[in-house]
Design a protein around this motif. Structure first.
Motif, PDB file in Angstrom:
ATOM      1  N   ARG A  16       0.656  -1.212   0.064  1.00 42.55           N
ATOM      2  CA  ARG A  16      -0.076  -0.018   0.053  1.00 42.55           C
ATOM      3  C   ARG A  16       0.771   1.282  -0.148  1.00 42.55           C
ATOM      4  O   ARG A  16       0.720   2.244  -0.731  1.00 42.55           O
ATOM      5  CB  ARG A  16      -0.999  -0.083   1.169  1.00 42.55           C
ATOM      6  CG  ARG A  16      -2.028   1.168   1.359  1.00 42.55           C
ATOM      7  CD  ARG A  16      -3.044   1.039   0.119  1.00 42.55           C
ATOM      8  NE  ARG A  16      -3.725  -0.045   0.286  1.00 42.55           N
ATOM      9  CZ  ARG A  16      -4.766  -0.396   1.165  1.00 42.55           C
ATOM     10  NH1 ARG A  16      -5.239   0.711   2.061  1.00 42.55           N
ATOM     11  NH2 ARG A  16      -5.653  -1.468   1.272  1.00 42.55           N
ATOM     12  N   VAL A  17       1.898   1.443   0.738  1.00 37.01           N
ATOM     13  CA  VAL A  17       2.855   2.487   0.875  1.00 37.01           C
ATOM     14  C   VAL A  17       3.505   2.546  -0.300  1.00 37.01           C
ATOM     15  O   VAL A  17       3.760   3.912  -0.772  1.00 37.01           O
ATOM     16  CB  VAL A  17       3.997   2.360   2.092  1.00 37.01           C
ATOM     17  CG1 VAL A  17       4.660   3.463   2.131  1.00 37.01           C
ATOM     18  CG2 VAL A  17       3.207   2.290   3.359  1.00 37.01           C
ATOM     19  N   ASP A  18       3.864   1.439  -1.112  1.00 41.46           N
ATOM     20  CA  ASP A  18       4.758   1.330  -2.231  1.00 41.46           C
ATOM     21  C   ASP A  18       3.813   1.873  -3.370  1.00 41.46           C
ATOM     22  O   ASP A  18       4.473   2.539  -4.498  1.00 41.46           O
ATOM     23  CB  ASP A  18       4.970  -0.087  -2.522  1.00 41.46           C
ATOM     24  CG  ASP A  18       6.177  -0.176  -3.732  1.00 41.46           C
ATOM     25  OD1 ASP A  18       7.015   0.609  -3.857  1.00 41.46           O
ATOM     26  OD2 ASP A  18       5.833  -1.030  -4.489  1.00 41.46           O
ATOM     27  N   SER A  19       2.505   1.907  -3.180  1.00 41.03           N
ATOM     28  CA  SER A  19       1.475   2.721  -4.337  1.00 41.03           C
ATOM     29  C   SER A  19       1.564   3.809  -4.487  1.00 41.03           C
ATOM     30  O   SER A  19       1.225   4.462  -5.225  1.00 41.03           O
ATOM     31  CB  SER A  19       0.089   1.821  -4.181  1.00 41.03           C
ATOM     32  OG  SER A  19      -0.232   2.632  -3.209  1.00 41.03           O
ATOM     33  N   ILE A  20       2.118   4.583  -3.333  1.00 38.99           N
ATOM     34  CA  ILE A  20       2.250   6.119  -3.242  1.00 38.99           C
ATOM     35  C   ILE A  20       3.793   6.551  -3.371  1.00 38.99           C
ATOM     36  O   ILE A  20       3.767   7.509  -4.167  1.00 38.99           O
ATOM     37  CB  ILE A  20       1.515   6.585  -1.809  1.00 38.99           C
ATOM     38  CG1 ILE A  20       0.103   6.049  -1.734  1.00 38.99           C
ATOM     39  CG2 ILE A  20       1.571   7.999  -1.928  1.00 38.99           C
ATOM     40  CD1 ILE A  20      -0.795   6.759  -2.752  1.00 38.99           C
ATOM     41  N   ILE A  21       4.530   6.054  -2.880  1.00 35.92           N
ATOM     42  CA  ILE A  21       6.021   6.052  -2.810  1.00 35.92           C
ATOM     43  C   ILE A  21       6.633   5.393  -3.734  1.00 35.92           C
ATOM     44  O   ILE A  21       6.969   4.223  -3.490  1.00 35.92           O
ATOM     45  CB  ILE A  21       6.754   6.083  -1.252  1.00 35.92           C
ATOM     46  CG1 ILE A  21       5.937   6.697  -0.248  1.00 35.92           C
ATOM     47  CG2 ILE A  21       8.105   6.603  -1.341  1.00 35.92           C
ATOM     48  CD1 ILE A  21       5.752   7.938  -0.723  1.00 35.92           C
ATOM     49  N   VAL A  22       6.950   5.906  -5.048  1.00 34.72           N
ATOM     50  CA  VAL A  22       7.445   4.829  -5.929  1.00 34.72           C
ATOM     51  C   VAL A  22       9.040   4.739  -6.147  1.00 34.72           C
ATOM     52  O   VAL A  22       9.734   5.685  -5.664  1.00 34.72           O
ATOM     53  CB  VAL A  22       7.148   5.679  -7.565  1.00 34.72           C
ATOM     54  CG1 VAL A  22       7.455   4.933  -8.703  1.00 34.72           C
ATOM     55  CG2 VAL A  22       5.634   6.198  -7.546  1.00 34.72           C
ATOM     56  N   GLY A  23       9.195   3.516  -6.166  1.00 37.01           N
ATOM     57  CA  GLY A  23      10.484   3.178  -6.399  1.00 37.01           C
ATOM     58  C   GLY A  23      11.331   3.193  -5.147  1.00 37.01           C
ATOM     59  O   GLY A  23      12.847   3.151  -5.075  1.00 37.01           O
ATOM     60  N   LYS A  24      10.906   2.924  -3.982  1.00 38.06           N
ATOM     61  CA  LYS A  24      11.420   3.188  -2.736  1.00 38.06           C
ATOM     62  C   LYS A  24      10.995   1.893  -1.846  1.00 38.06           C
ATOM     63  O   LYS A  24      11.058   2.113  -0.542  1.00 38.06           O
ATOM     64  CB  LYS A  24      11.171   4.431  -1.976  1.00 38.06           C
ATOM     65  CG  LYS A  24      11.625   5.412  -2.711  1.00 38.06           C
ATOM     66  CD  LYS A  24      13.301   5.685  -3.113  1.00 38.06           C
ATOM     67  CE  LYS A  24      13.672   6.846  -4.010  1.00 38.06           C
ATOM     68  NZ  LYS A  24      15.119   6.661  -4.199  1.00 38.06           N
ATOM     69  N   ARG A  25      10.906   0.769  -2.480  1.00 40.83           N
ATOM     70  CA  ARG A  25      10.444  -0.498  -1.457  1.00 40.83           C
ATOM     71  C   ARG A  25      11.492  -0.650  -0.524  1.00 40.83           C
ATOM     72  O   ARG A  25      10.955  -1.144   0.823  1.00 40.83           O
ATOM     73  CB  ARG A  25      10.205  -1.582  -2.552  1.00 40.83           C
ATOM     74  CG  ARG A  25       9.506  -2.599  -1.742  1.00 40.83           C
ATOM     75  CD  ARG A  25       9.132  -3.806  -2.822  1.00 40.83           C
ATOM     76  NE  ARG A  25       8.278  -4.869  -2.044  1.00 40.83           N
ATOM     77  CZ  ARG A  25       6.979  -5.012  -1.874  1.00 40.83           C
ATOM     78  NH1 ARG A  25       6.214  -3.692  -2.495  1.00 40.83           N
ATOM     79  NH2 ARG A  25       6.351  -5.690  -1.409  1.00 40.83           N
ATOM     80  N   LYS A  26      12.775  -0.922  -0.634  1.00 44.08           N
ATOM     81  CA  LYS A  26      13.561  -1.136   0.284  1.00 44.08           C
ATOM     82  C   LYS A  26      13.687  -0.202   1.497  1.00 44.08           C
ATOM     83  O   LYS A  26      13.700  -0.751   2.906  1.00 44.08           O
ATOM     84  CB  LYS A  26      15.183  -1.079  -0.274  1.00 44.08           C
ATOM     85  CG  LYS A  26      16.196  -1.223   0.561  1.00 44.08           C
ATOM     86  CD  LYS A  26      17.687  -1.149   0.025  1.00 44.08           C
ATOM     87  CE  LYS A  26      18.517  -1.421   1.292  1.00 44.08           C
ATOM     88  NZ  LYS A  26      19.995  -1.381   0.869  1.00 44.08           N
ATOM     89  N   GLU A  27      13.581   1.112   1.390  1.00 43.73           N
ATOM     90  CA  GLU A  27      13.464   2.104   2.309  1.00 43.73           C
ATOM     91  C   GLU A  27      12.016   1.934   3.189  1.00 43.73           C
ATOM     92  O   GLU A  27      12.042   2.070   4.450  1.00 43.73           O
ATOM     93  CB  GLU A  27      13.516   3.587   1.902  1.00 43.73           C
ATOM     94  CG  GLU A  27      14.819   3.892   1.419  1.00 43.73           C
ATOM     95  CD  GLU A  27      15.139   3.332  -0.047  1.00 43.73           C
ATOM     96  OE1 GLU A  27      14.278   2.598  -0.809  1.00 43.73           O
ATOM     97  OE2 GLU A  27      16.451   3.286  -0.558  1.00 43.73           O
ATOM     98  N   ILE A  28      10.996   1.656   2.336  1.00 42.29           N
ATOM     99  CA  ILE A  28       9.571   1.285   3.007  1.00 42.29           C
ATOM    100  C   ILE A  28       9.748   0.058   3.969  1.00 42.29           C
ATOM    101  O   ILE A  28       9.203  -0.121   5.133  1.00 42.29           O
ATOM    102  CB  ILE A  28       8.685   1.374   1.853  1.00 42.29           C
ATOM    103  CG1 ILE A  28       8.569   2.365   1.011  1.00 42.29           C
ATOM    104  CG2 ILE A  28       7.252   0.735   2.643  1.00 42.29           C
ATOM    105  CD1 ILE A  28       7.490   2.136  -0.143  1.00 42.29           C
ATOM    106  N   GLU A  29      10.364  -0.787   3.459  1.00 43.21           N
ATOM    107  CA  GLU A  29      10.528  -2.087   4.166  1.00 43.21           C
ATOM    108  C   GLU A  29      11.185  -1.838   5.436  1.00 43.21           C
ATOM    109  O   GLU A  29      10.830  -2.260   6.518  1.00 43.21           O
ATOM    110  CB  GLU A  29      11.176  -3.247   3.472  1.00 43.21           C
ATOM    111  CG  GLU A  29      10.329  -3.755   2.456  1.00 43.21           C
ATOM    112  CD  GLU A  29      11.030  -4.861   1.362  1.00 43.21           C
ATOM    113  OE1 GLU A  29      12.285  -5.068   1.603  1.00 43.21           O
ATOM    114  OE2 GLU A  29      10.588  -5.661   0.851  1.00 43.21           O
ATOM    115  N   LEU A  30      12.427  -1.141   5.433  1.00 51.24           N
ATOM    116  CA  LEU A  30      13.069  -0.553   6.769  1.00 51.24           C
ATOM    117  C   LEU A  30      12.418   0.223   7.646  1.00 51.24           C
ATOM    118  O   LEU A  30      12.130  -0.141   8.661  1.00 51.24           O
ATOM    119  CB  LEU A  30      14.456   0.229   6.432  1.00 51.24           C
ATOM    120  CG  LEU A  30      15.740  -0.612   5.601  1.00 51.24           C
ATOM    121  CD1 LEU A  30      16.621   0.440   5.110  1.00 51.24           C
ATOM    122  CD2 LEU A  30      16.141  -1.677   6.938  1.00 51.24           C
ATOM    123  N   ALA A  31      11.425   1.252   7.014  1.00 50.24           N
ATOM    124  CA  ALA A  31      10.743   1.747   8.025  1.00 50.24           C
ATOM    125  C   ALA A  31       9.556   0.809   8.634  1.00 50.24           C
ATOM    126  O   ALA A  31       9.315   1.161   9.851  1.00 50.24           O
ATOM    127  CB  ALA A  31       9.733   2.878   7.013  1.00 50.24           C
TER     128      ALA A  31
END
Length: 322
Positions: A16-31
């Motif tokens: 869901r977060v990846d659908s808004i913040i593009v291309g930052k999946r690694k950073e999203i997973e860390l968060a």
């Protein structure tokens, strides 16, 4: 292993977060891993790369109250924690809570406030409570602080004190997107995807339950010795004025447990340790001036320390076969 329901929820949260913040999946997973441990996050980068949007999106995906503090040079500690207001009619003081009294708090551009105001966050970050007029009040549970800051060479910024930096579990930099990712971002903008329209994916009660389960993830004695050996090496590093503190070692182990939990395991392997090392450790290191002039930074020193450490072989084999 974590249950399928929790794994499914975490996967939905990241998607869901990846659908808004593009291309930052690694950073999203860390968060998300940081939130699983109940730690606070510091997002540091240039303006306009999506730091505030990431925090707002994470907050929208969680149920519960949300508070936002826009840090400025004239912000006072009472603007953060709250203030007692006197009522002449009753002759009593009434406490009006500040934005810090929420489940998820965004501290936007935290390093634009003076050190006195920044220090008002120390008690909240470490002890999950605030003291106003001699009365201590607990913060809601769970409590998550997500702060953004601009680089120190930007105008109007103050350096965060080391004691406060040490209370952030992770520091994450987003960076500029790749050209194709930026094109995709423009396309998604036309689809009118809005944070305000997002529904919670994970209830705070479920997050609290997962945080309790993370503490039970197994950390073998050899992994603990590996963490301490790296921390001890940092304290004697010739290019460091300040190495990893015991709080930093505890944070590193906790983040490794959360990463293992996110990956679906009930035990920590060295890959978990390495995956969170830069985000957990780099901001806790203080380089000597000559090291900065040589072009070194916290991330490069962490990489050097890891390259010289002896990884427990048993866990490498166990992780490879799992």
């Amino acid at each position: 292993m974590i249950d399928h329901y929790s794994a499914d929820l975490l996967g939905k949260l990241v998607n869901r977060v990846d659908s808004i913040i593009v291309g930052k999946r690694k950073e999203i997973e860390l968060a998300v891993v940081c939130m699983l441990y109940g730690g606070h996050i510091l997002l540091e980068d240039v303006p306009g790369v999506g730091k505030t949007l990431l925090v707002r999106t994470l907050a929208a995906c969680l149920g519960g109250s949300f508070g936002r503090i826009q840090f400025t040079s004239d912000l006072m500690p009472s603007d953060v924690t709250g203030v007692s207001v006197y009522h002449p009619q009753t002759g009593q003081f009434e406490f009006r809570s500040g934005p810090i009294m929420a489940h998820v708090v965004l501290a936007d551009e935290i390093n634009r406030a003076a050190p006195r105001t920044q220090s008002a966050l120390l008690e909240a970050m470490e002890e999950r409570k605030v003291t106003v007029d001699g009365i201590t009040r607990p913060l809601p549970k769970p409590f998550l602080l997500l702060a953004t800051q601009n680089p120190l060479d930007y105008e109007g910024t103050y350096r965060l004190p080391e004691a406060q930096l040490d209370r952030f579990l992770m520091r994450i930099a987003l960076g500029y997107p790749e050209p194709e990712q930026e094109v995709e971002m423009l396309g998604r903008m036309q689809e009118n995807l809005s944070v305000e329209d997002m529904r919670p994916v994970l209830l705070l009660e479920e997050m609290a339950k997962m945080q309790r389960q993370v503490r039970k993830v197994l950390v073998d004695e050899r992994i603990k010795q590996y963490l301490v050996a790296i921390a001890d090496a940092s304290r004697h590093h010739p290019q460091l004025a300040l190495g990893i503190s015991p709080r930093g070692t505890l944070a590193w182990m906790g983040a490794s447990q959360a990463m293992a939990y996110y990956k679906g395991r009930s035990y920590v392997i060295p890959d978990d340790v390495k995956a969170v090392s830069a985000a957990v450790l780099a901001h806790r290191l203080m380089l000597k001036p000559e090291a900065k002039f040589a072009g070194l930074n916290g991330e490069s020193v962490v990489e050097e320390l890891l390259s010289k450490g002896t990884v427990p072989v048993f866990f490498q084999q166990r992780g490879a076969s799992s």
